[in-house]
Design an enzyme around this catalytic site. Structure first.
Site, short mmCIF file in Angstrom:
data_model
loop_
_atom_site.label_atom_id
_atom_site.label_comp_id
_atom_site.label_asym_id
_atom_site.label_seq_id
_atom_site.Cartn_x
_atom_site.Cartn_y
_atom_site.Cartn_z
N SER A 105 0.83 -1.20 0.00
CA SER A 105 0.00 0.00 0.00
C SER A 105 0.87 1.25 0.00
O SER A 105 2.04 1.21 0.40
CB SER A 105 -0.89 0.02 1.24
N1 SAH Z 1 -1.14 -4.00 3.33
C1 SAH Z 1 -0.23 -4.90 2.68
C2 SAH Z 1 -0.72 -5.49 1.35
C3 SAH Z 1 -2.01 -5.03 0.80
S1 SAH Z 1 -2.43 -5.83 -0.72
C4 SAH Z 1 1.08 -4.18 2.42
O1 SAH Z 1 1.08 -2.95 2.38
O2 SAH Z 1 2.08 -4.84 2.20
C5 SAH Z 1 -3.68 -6.92 -0.10
C6 SAH Z 1 -3.18 -8.29 0.23
O3 SAH Z 1 -4.31 -9.05 0.65
C7 SAH Z 1 -2.56 -9.05 -0.92
O4 SAH Z 1 -1.27 -9.44 -0.57
C8 SAH Z 1 -3.48 -10.25 -1.12
O5 SAH Z 1 -2.79 -11.43 -1.49
C9 SAH Z 1 -4.10 -10.39 0.26
N2 SAH Z 1 -5.38 -11.10 0.30
C10 SAH Z 1 -6.43 -10.96 -0.54
N3 SAH Z 1 -7.43 -11.79 -0.17
C11 SAH Z 1 -7.02 -12.44 0.94
C12 SAH Z 1 -7.62 -13.43 1.79
N4 SAH Z 1 -8.86 -13.90 1.59
N5 SAH Z 1 -6.91 -13.89 2.84
C13 SAH Z 1 -5.66 -13.43 3.09
N6 SAH Z 1 -5.04 -12.50 2.31
C14 SAH Z 1 -5.71 -12.01 1.26
#
Ligand code: SAH
Length: 262
Positions: A105
């Protein structure tokens, strides 16, 4: 005076002579993120750029995104360059691709979520980060709740979890990972993580079409859940669990969380 050139695909464009000189003779190769057309130079400038992590956090303090000293301190301790793709681009206030169709993010989103959750990230509290991606926000939670608290990250892509563990190991949050007060797991975040529940703070980093019940159940009375809800555009919902167990929610802002949906 502008002159016309023939581009690679035969498209003519009007450019200034010094631009041709720069294109031909500039030694700096075009970085891959510019080649991929992800951001143009104007956007990088507009979004706020810094050369290092401290300058980035100070930029967010100056523009009012970070108000709390505790949050500034935590973000200064966590070098975004250890979590994001390498190079100066890590210190620009934009989300960046981390593979597997996920992004880290933007720093202002990390900061905004930390601000919304600040009172629920006091030392000794329990925090859950759903969709922990690079592990950046989980590590920030861990630094804020400290060695008496617990910060748990849940991510469903195993490669990202492995990478996030490596990222944290290189960061100032490493001792908390070592002692088990910070942990990162491969799991479906819609189920939360019952082991450390109930949580004072729950953050969801991927968009949801509705609020998963397991997350509401794992929220402590008096706790706060921050989750982007919606299909194409999302409202960043802030949900507080009242003393009587009822939920009160408001929208903090409208966000666009890329391609990630839980
Ligand atoms: N806040 C984090 C990443 C945000 S992107 C950072 O800044 O590094 C959102 C993440 O949610 C992605 O890595 C995606 O793989 C994960 N995601 C999406 N659906 C999910 C689920 N059902 N369970 C666990 N993770 C999930």
């Amino acid at each position: 005076m502008q002159i016309a050139t023939i581009g690679r695909w035969g498209v003519s464009a009007r450019v200034w002579p010094w631009q041709i000189f720069r294109r031909r003779f500039s030694r700096a190769a075009t970085p891959p993120y510019l080649k991929a057309g992800l951001f143009n130079r104007f956007e990088l400038f507009w979004r706020g750029r810094a050369n290092d992590n401290i300058a980035l956090v100070e930029l967010l303090q100056e523009n009012g995104t970070i108000k709390s000293d505790r949050i500034a301190h935590a973000m200064k301790q966590l070098d975004r360059g250890l979590f994001a793709p390498q190079g100066e681009i890590a210190y620009v206030d934009i989300p960046l691709p981390i593979g597997y169709n996920a992004t880290i993010s933007a720093p202002h989103m990390h900061a905004a979520c930390l601000e919304l959750l600040e009172n629920h990230l006091e030392p000794g509290m329990h925090a859950l980060d759903v969709g922990s991606g690079t592990g950046y926000l989980t590590a920030a939670f861990a630094l804020m709740v400290g060695e008496q608290g617990y910060a748990v990250g849940v991510e469903h892509i195993p490669e990202l979890v492995q990478q996030s563990i490596e990222n944290v190991k290189r960061s100032k949050a490493a001792p908390l990972l070592e002692s088990g007060h910070l942990s990162l797991h491969v799991a479906d975040g819609r189920q939360g993580w019952p082991e450390q529940a109930p949580y004072d703070a729950i953050h969801v980093g991927a968009a949801a079409s509705s609020v998963p019940q397991a997350l509401v159940d794992q929220l402590k009375t008096g706790g706060r859940l921050v989750i982007p809800v919606g299909d194409i555009y999302q409202d960043l919902l802030v949900i507080d669990k009242q003393p009587d167990g009822s939920l009160q929610s408001h929208s903090a802002t409208s966000v666009r969380s890329g391609t990630s949906y839980i």
